[in-house]
Design an enzyme around this catalytic site. Sequence first.
Site, mmCIF file in Angstrom:
data_model
loop_
_atom_site.group_PDB
_atom_site.id
_atom_site.type_symbol
_atom_site.label_atom_id
_atom_site.label_comp_id
_atom_site.label_asym_id
_atom_site.label_seq_id
_atom_site.Cartn_x
_atom_site.Cartn_y
_atom_site.Cartn_z
ATOM 1 C CB SER A 261 3.148 1.844 6.035
ATOM 2 O OG SER A 261 2.029 2.007 6.855
ATOM 3 C CG ASP B 156 0.089 -4.096 2.846
ATOM 4 O OD1 ASP B 156 0.279 -3.523 1.687
ATOM 5 O OD2 ASP B 156 -0.089 -3.316 3.895
ATOM 6 C CG HIS C 96 -0.357 0.378 2.563
ATOM 7 N ND1 HIS C 96 0.086 -0.833 3.309
ATOM 8 C CD2 HIS C 96 -0.203 1.345 3.138
ATOM 9 C CE1 HIS C 96 0.561 -0.096 4.505
ATOM 10 N NE2 HIS C 96 0.608 1.438 4.484
#
Length: 383
Positions: free
Chosen positions: A227, A148, A118
């Site tokens: 992230s 992911d 993402h």
Amino acid sequence: MAYPDPYRRSESAPFVRRWLFITACIAVLMLLWRFLPAIEAWLSPSEAEERTVTARGDLAADEKATIELFEQSRASVVYITTAQLVRDVWTRNVFSVPRGTGSGFVWDDAGHIVTNFHVIEGASEAIIKLADGRDYQAALVGVSPAHDIAVLKIGVGFKRPPAVPIGTSADLKVGQKVFAIGNPFGLDWTLTTGIVSALDRSLPGEGGRSAISHLIQTDAAINPGNSGGPLLDSAGRLIGINTAIYSPSGAFAGIGFAVPVDTVMRVVPQLIKTGRYIRPALGIEVDEQLNRRLLALTGGQGVFVLRVSPGSAAHKAGLMGAEVTHQGIVPGDRIVSVDDTVVEDVAQLLALLDDKKVGDVVVLSVERAGKLREVPVELQPGI
């Protein structure tokens, strides 16, 4: 003729003098308060007194260990900036519009960078900034949206950054210390600490993707920009990829999630080799919503097989899908466990299969017409 009373004048005089005295005192106090800083400055010494530095002493053992961990791991963490190419419909010029930032880490000496899918999803380009300040244009190697995970690559000809040491996640314990390094809100190379709060968590997938399973829950501060960064154990080994937070406000609320390194070790080598991750599969079709309806009608738990692909591993093992008759739909086989692990729903079945490799043999407990049987199935490549 009236004359002034001398006695009344004598009585009022002390009262007037008393009020004059009180007024004068108040005025003096106000003047002192007004000029007090100047008086203090005039009375104080002209030079400020020098203060001595108190000796600190040695750092605590855990402080030294944390400092050493950060200094050894910092060079393996990267700062990712993504952009999207946009064409102006009037001038037809192409502009690079900044899209977002994230984190990543060096996977190997070949220049592969691992991050979250993402972080780079929807981007046209990505710039990798190393801890020493060097910037590189990244090339996309492969992605696995189901986990992911994304792999990028940069061309580093000299002074290659060190790869992060790899650990394990199967033996993690709730309560052990963890360390997250990333770039929250663009604040580059930020270190946060915490513990493993829970294990084997799951998050629903976005955009129709399957749920992400076996996540590590931690209270180490993870914010937007973290992230893709590494989650490390106290030995400085990679144990997960920081991937999501749970927060009504969108900022750190004490609950963060990381993809475990055992999953990363299974996915990343395939992405580097082929550019995509091939999931192990049975060769059947299932549907989450329809499965919930069938379970509500029949009771119990498990996953109903809707269709078996001809020539698939499930077909060779004798599994049967649902049948349409004049009386309606007759449910097919119901998978109730995989290798003695109970299956509650479709997401858990996919997660259990994802822990395996193509070619592995799993033993399914299958229910048909109220009877249970065990069926060995060799996993095939999924689509």
